[in-house]
Design an enzyme around this catalytic site. Structure first.
Site, short mmCIF file in Angstrom:
data_model
loop_
_atom_site.label_atom_id
_atom_site.label_comp_id
_atom_site.label_asym_id
_atom_site.label_seq_id
_atom_site.Cartn_x
_atom_site.Cartn_y
_atom_site.Cartn_z
N TYR A 164 45.63 15.33 -2.86
CA TYR A 164 44.46 15.26 -1.51
C TYR A 164 43.12 14.02 -1.74
O TYR A 164 43.10 13.31 -0.83
CB TYR A 164 44.23 16.48 -0.85
CG TYR A 164 43.87 16.57 0.70
CD1 TYR A 164 44.39 16.28 1.24
CD2 TYR A 164 42.47 17.03 0.54
CE1 TYR A 164 43.71 16.39 2.88
CE2 TYR A 164 41.47 17.05 1.77
CZ TYR A 164 42.10 17.25 2.75
OH TYR A 164 42.20 17.36 4.17
N LYS A 168 42.28 11.09 -0.15
CA LYS A 168 40.87 10.32 0.94
C LYS A 168 39.68 9.64 0.56
O LYS A 168 39.60 9.01 0.93
CB LYS A 168 40.74 12.27 1.39
CG LYS A 168 41.57 12.80 2.29
CD LYS A 168 41.73 11.63 3.23
CE LYS A 168 41.81 13.38 4.37
NZ LYS A 168 42.35 12.99 5.63
P1 NAI Z 1 46.10 20.54 10.63
O1 NAI Z 1 47.15 20.70 10.29
O2 NAI Z 1 45.92 21.39 12.10
O3 NAI Z 1 46.72 18.84 11.61
C1 NAI Z 1 47.31 18.07 11.21
C2 NAI Z 1 48.36 17.69 12.09
O4 NAI Z 1 49.37 16.45 11.28
C3 NAI Z 1 48.96 18.49 12.28
O5 NAI Z 1 48.91 18.59 13.99
C4 NAI Z 1 50.49 18.01 11.63
O6 NAI Z 1 51.78 18.18 12.57
C5 NAI Z 1 49.90 16.06 11.91
N1 NAI Z 1 51.22 15.98 10.49
C6 NAI Z 1 51.11 16.05 9.47
N2 NAI Z 1 52.36 14.92 8.61
C7 NAI Z 1 52.50 14.01 9.70
C8 NAI Z 1 53.00 12.77 9.62
N3 NAI Z 1 53.55 12.33 8.86
N4 NAI Z 1 52.84 12.36 10.78
C9 NAI Z 1 52.56 12.67 11.70
N5 NAI Z 1 51.42 14.01 12.58
C10 NAI Z 1 51.58 14.39 11.18
O7 NAI Z 1 44.72 19.85 10.12
P2 NAI Z 1 43.29 19.80 10.85
O8 NAI Z 1 42.42 20.28 9.88
O9 NAI Z 1 43.29 19.30 12.20
O10 NAI Z 1 43.18 18.09 10.58
C11 NAI Z 1 42.95 16.95 10.38
C12 NAI Z 1 42.16 15.36 9.57
O11 NAI Z 1 41.16 15.92 9.00
C13 NAI Z 1 42.93 15.59 8.57
O12 NAI Z 1 42.91 14.08 7.81
C14 NAI Z 1 42.05 16.27 7.38
O13 NAI Z 1 42.38 15.35 5.93
C15 NAI Z 1 40.81 15.98 8.00
N6 NAI Z 1 40.26 16.90 7.76
C16 NAI Z 1 39.92 18.30 7.75
C17 NAI Z 1 38.80 19.02 7.42
C18 NAI Z 1 38.91 20.62 7.94
O14 NAI Z 1 38.01 21.58 7.82
N7 NAI Z 1 40.25 21.15 8.21
C19 NAI Z 1 38.43 19.38 5.99
C20 NAI Z 1 38.97 17.52 5.98
C21 NAI Z 1 39.27 16.41 6.11
#
Ligand code: NAI
Length: 303
Positions: A164, A168
């Site tokens: 990851y 990132k």
């Molecule tokens: P989340 O797991 O709630 O949302 C991620 C979404 O991406 C999910 O709905 C999933 O179905 C979708 N997904 C996964 N693989 C996919 C693919 N191959 N094609 C299309 N959709 C796909 O996670 P969250 O927290 O909302 O994360 C959003 C972004 O923010 C991510 O890139 C994550 O790495 C980043 N992030 C989040 C942090 C946090 O504190 N929540 C911290 C740092 C980064």
């Protein structure tokens, strides 16, 4: 006039978490939104068309315009279909938000090749694929923008996230390269490192009152708090803002530093391993970085 009136935005991973709030906020500002989500588990297993369609229904119920896309970002052909969905439904594309993500945490010494590849595929390759598929449209219309989600796991560090963190930090390089290569076409590219209470944070124990208090603080980092910055970056208000790395945690917004030389040492006759040990390293050691993690740097509670 609304900030994103007449703009067409693709938000990947918009079926839940941060991406869902991006899609809702952008639609509320007048954008026509492609809600892309594969509907996989946190670890990227399985698929479900439900989440993308549910968010589209939410947007439509509020009078907005949206279309669902359930393709995976982690495949070049599928990424092209995501962009084509925007063109077919709305006739153009103005912004790609690379937000889809998965986690396969494991200590580096135990991480399998599959765990490495799955995470690189969704985050780094997926961001490239969708961004690249949109690039010809941006180039020919002489406008467009990218918002790419990064993480302090890459910018600073974290345990058990070699895949990851590498993906990132790779996105930082990708975003800067897109900003450089597409500046002449008036295309902007920026990164956001979010901190938010989503399913990705995992199951944090709440057995003791101390743990519960910690959990309450973490829950203050609402996913919806990230959206205003993404809306701003997608809008024309952000003209001239490109190649930057921002962070959002509850009500705090950060601008991150980018790598520059900190200190240099020079020896007219060149260096040997011995003189490096005797002079170069002692001169630079005061500027070494501690082996710290994100939580060591962000050591205060979210505000
Ligand atoms: P989340 O797991 O709630 O949302 C991620 C979404 O991406 C999910 O709905 C999933 O179905 C979708 N997904 C996964 N693989 C996919 C693919 N191959 N094609 C299309 N959709 C796909 O996670 P969250 O927290 O909302 O994360 C959003 C972004 O923010 C991510 O890139 C994550 O790495 C980043 N992030 C989040 C942090 C946090 O504190 N929540 C911290 C740092 C980064």
């Amino acid at each position: 006039m609304k900030l994103l009136e007449r703009k067409v935005v693709i938000v990947t991973g918009a079926g839940g978490g941060i991406g869902r709030d991006f899609a809702l906020a952008m639609a509320a500002q007048g954008a026509q939104v492609v809600v892309n989500d594969l509907g996989s588990s946190v670890s990227g297993e399985g698929k479900d068309a439900g989440p993308a369609h549910k968010v589209v229904a939410e947007i439509k119920a509020q009078g907005g315009a949206a279309v669902a896309s359930t393709d995976s970002v982690a495949d070049w052909e599928a990424a092209n279909r995501i962009v084509k969905t925007a063109i077919d439904a709305f006739g153009r594309i103005d912004c790609v938000v690379n937000n889809a993500g998965i986690l396969r945490d494991r200590f580096f010494f135990n991480m399998s090749v599959e765990e490495w590849k799955a995470v690189i595929d969704v985050h780094l390759n997926g961001s490239f694929y969708v961004a690249r598929a949109a690039a010809p449209y941006f180039k020919s219309q002489n406008s467009g923008c990218y918002v790419n989600m990064t993480s302090t796991s890459g910018l600073i560090g974290n345990f058990g996230q070699a895949n990851y963190a590498a993906a990132k930090l790779g996105i930082i390089g990708l975003s800067k390269s897109m900003a450089l290569d597409m500046a002449k076409y008036h295309v902007r590219s920026n990164c956001i490192a979010p901190f938010a209470w989503s399913r990705m944070i995992g199951t944090i124990p709440s057995d003791t009152s101390e743990q519960q208090a910690r959990l309450d603080k973490i829950k203050r980092m609402e996913t919806a708090k990230i959206a205003p910055l993404a809306v701003y970056l997608a809008s024309d208000l952000a003209e001239g803002v490109t190649g930057q790395i921002f962070g959002v945690r509850a009500n705090e917004i950060f601008l991150f530093s980018q790598n520059r030389p900190l200190r240099s040492v020079h020896r007219a006759e060149g260096w040997t391993p011995e003189t490096i040990a005797e002079q170069a390293i002692p001169a630079m050691r005061a500027h070494f970085y501690a082996l710290d993690r994100s939580q060591d740097v962000f050591s205060w509670d979210p505000i």
